[in-house]
Motif scaffolding. Structure first.
Motif, PDB file in Angstrom:
ATOM      1  N   UNK A  42     -23.267  40.531 -44.756  1.00 29.71           N
ATOM      2  CA  UNK A  42     -21.982  40.165 -44.166  1.00 29.71           C
ATOM      3  C   UNK A  42     -21.960  38.722 -43.689  1.00 29.71           C
ATOM      4  N   UNK A  43     -23.110  38.133 -43.438  1.00 26.31           N
ATOM      5  CA  UNK A  43     -23.138  36.766 -42.942  1.00 26.31           C
ATOM      6  C   UNK A  43     -22.631  35.768 -43.967  1.00 26.31           C
ATOM      7  N   UNK A  44     -22.620  36.162 -45.250  1.00 27.57           N
ATOM      8  CA  UNK A  44     -22.193  35.235 -46.293  1.00 27.57           C
ATOM      9  C   UNK A  44     -20.750  35.456 -46.693  1.00 27.57           C
ATOM     10  N   UNK A  45     -20.096  36.446 -46.159  1.00 23.44           N
ATOM     11  CA  UNK A  45     -18.726  36.735 -46.541  1.00 23.44           C
ATOM     12  C   UNK A  45     -17.750  35.832 -45.816  1.00 23.44           C
ATOM     13  N   UNK A  46     -16.618  35.514 -46.466  1.00 24.23           N
ATOM     14  CA  UNK A  46     -15.609  34.684 -45.803  1.00 24.23           C
ATOM     15  C   UNK A  46     -15.130  35.339 -44.523  1.00 24.23           C
ATOM     16  N   UNK A  47     -14.841  34.545 -43.517  1.00 21.77           N
ATOM     17  CA  UNK A  47     -14.360  35.084 -42.255  1.00 21.77           C
ATOM     18  C   UNK A  47     -13.024  35.780 -42.458  1.00 21.77           C
ATOM     19  N   UNK A  48     -12.842  36.909 -41.822  1.00 25.69           N
ATOM     20  CA  UNK A  48     -11.605  37.659 -41.950  1.00 25.69           C
ATOM     21  C   UNK A  48     -10.632  37.281 -40.856  1.00 25.69           C
ATOM     22  N   UNK A  49      -9.380  37.194 -41.230  1.00 28.08           N
ATOM     23  CA  UNK A  49      -8.316  36.914 -40.280  1.00 28.08           C
ATOM     24  C   UNK A  49      -7.560  38.204 -40.047  1.00 28.08           C
ATOM     25  N   UNK A  50      -7.681  38.805 -38.854  1.00 27.80           N
ATOM     26  CA  UNK A  50      -7.031  40.082 -38.584  1.00 27.80           C
ATOM     27  C   UNK A  50      -5.531  40.052 -38.867  1.00 27.80           C
ATOM     28  N   UNK A  51      -4.921  38.897 -38.741  1.00 27.63           N
ATOM     29  CA  UNK A  51      -3.481  38.811 -38.961  1.00 27.63           C
ATOM     30  C   UNK A  51      -3.119  38.864 -40.434  1.00 27.63           C
ATOM     31  N   UNK A  52      -4.136  38.727 -41.307  1.00 32.14           N
ATOM     32  CA  UNK A  52      -3.870  38.713 -42.736  1.00 32.14           C
ATOM     33  C   UNK A  52      -4.241  40.026 -43.404  1.00 32.14           C
ATOM     34  N   UNK A  53      -4.328  41.076 -42.657  1.00 29.57           N
ATOM     35  CA  UNK A  53      -4.725  42.351 -43.210  1.00 29.57           C
ATOM     36  C   UNK A  53      -3.721  42.864 -44.221  1.00 29.57           C
ATOM     37  N   UNK A  54      -4.183  43.729 -45.128  1.00 29.03           N
ATOM     38  CA  UNK A  54      -3.304  44.315 -46.131  1.00 29.03           C
ATOM     39  C   UNK A  54      -3.243  45.816 -45.910  1.00 29.03           C
ATOM     40  N   UNK A 155     -19.184  18.371 -50.292  1.00 28.92           N
ATOM     41  CA  UNK A 155     -18.118  18.090 -51.243  1.00 28.92           C
ATOM     42  C   UNK A 155     -17.356  19.339 -51.664  1.00 28.92           C
ATOM     43  N   UNK A 156     -16.048  19.187 -51.836  1.00 27.28           N
ATOM     44  CA  UNK A 156     -15.233  20.290 -52.330  1.00 27.28           C
ATOM     45  C   UNK A 156     -15.290  20.356 -53.851  1.00 27.28           C
ATOM     46  N   UNK A 157     -16.072  19.429 -54.460  1.00 24.65           N
ATOM     47  CA  UNK A 157     -16.225  19.445 -55.912  1.00 24.65           C
ATOM     48  C   UNK A 157     -17.305  20.421 -56.361  1.00 24.65           C
ATOM     49  N   UNK A 158     -18.038  21.002 -55.432  1.00 20.00           N
ATOM     50  CA  UNK A 158     -19.078  21.951 -55.790  1.00 20.00           C
ATOM     51  C   UNK A 158     -18.463  23.153 -56.507  1.00 20.00           C
ATOM     52  N   UNK A 159     -19.063  23.517 -57.638  1.00 18.88           N
ATOM     53  CA  UNK A 159     -18.471  24.588 -58.441  1.00 18.88           C
ATOM     54  C   UNK A 159     -19.538  25.393 -59.162  1.00 18.88           C
ATOM     55  N   UNK A 160     -19.231  26.665 -59.387  1.00 18.98           N
ATOM     56  CA  UNK A 160     -20.082  27.563 -60.167  1.00 18.98           C
ATOM     57  C   UNK A 160     -19.217  28.168 -61.262  1.00 18.98           C
ATOM     58  N   UNK A 161     -19.695  28.089 -62.498  1.00 12.32           N
ATOM     59  CA  UNK A 161     -18.979  28.676 -63.635  1.00 12.32           C
ATOM     60  C   UNK A 161     -19.599  30.014 -63.984  1.00 12.32           C
ATOM     61  N   UNK A 194     -15.522  28.993 -59.766  1.00 13.09           N
ATOM     62  CA  UNK A 194     -15.486  29.251 -58.333  1.00 13.09           C
ATOM     63  C   UNK A 194     -15.857  27.964 -57.613  1.00 13.09           C
ATOM     64  N   UNK A 195     -15.009  27.521 -56.681  1.00 12.24           N
ATOM     65  CA  UNK A 195     -15.241  26.258 -55.982  1.00 12.24           C
ATOM     66  C   UNK A 195     -15.421  26.479 -54.483  1.00 12.24           C
ATOM     67  N   UNK A 196     -16.077  25.505 -53.861  1.00 14.36           N
ATOM     68  CA  UNK A 196     -16.329  25.566 -52.424  1.00 14.36           C
ATOM     69  C   UNK A 196     -15.484  24.511 -51.726  1.00 14.36           C
ATOM     70  N   UNK A 197     -14.611  24.941 -50.845  1.00  9.50           N
ATOM     71  CA  UNK A 197     -13.792  24.042 -50.040  1.00  9.50           C
ATOM     72  C   UNK A 197     -13.923  24.462 -48.583  1.00  9.50           C
ATOM     73  N   UNK A 198     -14.298  23.527 -47.729  1.00  6.37           N
ATOM     74  CA  UNK A 198     -14.458  23.810 -46.304  1.00  6.37           C
ATOM     75  C   UNK A 198     -15.408  24.980 -46.055  1.00  6.37           C
ATOM     76  N   UNK A 199     -16.459  25.049 -46.867  1.00  3.46           N
ATOM     77  CA  UNK A 199     -17.481  26.068 -46.662  1.00  3.46           C
ATOM     78  C   UNK A 199     -17.140  27.443 -47.209  1.00  3.46           C
ATOM     79  N   UNK A 200     -16.026  27.578 -47.922  1.00  2.00           N
ATOM     80  CA  UNK A 200     -15.628  28.881 -48.459  1.00  2.00           C
ATOM     81  C   UNK A 200     -15.552  28.828 -49.982  1.00  2.00           C
TER      82      UNK A 200
END
Length: 216
Positions: A42-54, A155-161, A194-200
């Protein structure tokens, strides 16, 4: 060839067509043995925003087995882990949103950005307006890490194909109430960037790489 989760060399993966060209979104994978997925730390998962629940919560992303010909450094392995978490989360989001006919579209940007997010939202809107839904389930098979581009740790240019196979017989966009059509299975090869922007890490774009996939 090196493999993740179950092959000769194991990576401690930490994750996450265009359905328009094959649905206006993405949906395909390529190359690896069949191993049960492992829950991502769970430490590697994007932070969840309770207000954005589905209305319907997506399952927690898992770590899929993968193959790569790359000699990954520790930093590249960490990037692959983050990208796979986002990849798995994006596939789950596609299934949730499209199986609901676009009505369960909460938090579409949790694992997607740029072209992938636009495709997800536009296809959901199209399904709602046409009273359609996706019968079946979008699945990824035989995942391969094609490239890892880490230009700068900040960098936000980091990417994985990521390459993978998918079968068009597993899913189909049909009118509400109609069942999944029975068709001759056909595998196609997809690419997700898949790209990394602001750590996500999030899926930014997807491409139809080939109308063939030997392992699907």
């Amino acid at each position: 060839m090196k493999t993740g989760l179950g092959g000769r060399i194991r990576y401690r993966t930490t994750t996450a067509l265009t359905l328009a060209a094959a649905l206006a979104l993405p949906l395909v994978l390529s190359g690896c043995e069949d191993h049960s997925p492992v829950a991502a730390p769970t430490s590697t998962l994007p932070a969840e925003d309770p207000s954005d629940g589905s209305p319907s919560a997506d399952p927690q992303p898992t770590i899929p087995a993968y193959e790569t010909d790359l000699d990954l450094s520790p930093e590249e392995t960490e990037a692959v882990e983050g990208a796979l978490v986002a990849f798995e989360g994006y596939i789950a989001t596609i299934n949730r949103v499209f199986s609901s006919g676009g009505t369960d579209s909460g938090n579409p940007g949790k694992f997607a950005r740029d072209g992938s997010l636009e495709s997800l939202e536009s296809e959901a809107e199209s399904m709602r307006s046409k009273n359609q839904y996706m019968a079946g389930q979008y699945k990824a098979y035989d995942i391969q890490i094609e490239s890892v581009d880490l230009r700068n740790s900040e960098s936000s240019d980091n990417a994985v194909s990521i390459l993978f196979c998918t079968r068009d017989s597993d899913w189909s966009v049909v009118d509400q109430g109609d069942p999944l059509p029975s068709v001759q299975p056909r595998g196609i090869t997809m690419q997700h960037v898949v790209t990394n922007v602001d750590g996500q890490w999030k899926v930014a774009n997807q491409y139809l790489r080939s109308k063939k996939c030997e392992n699907a």
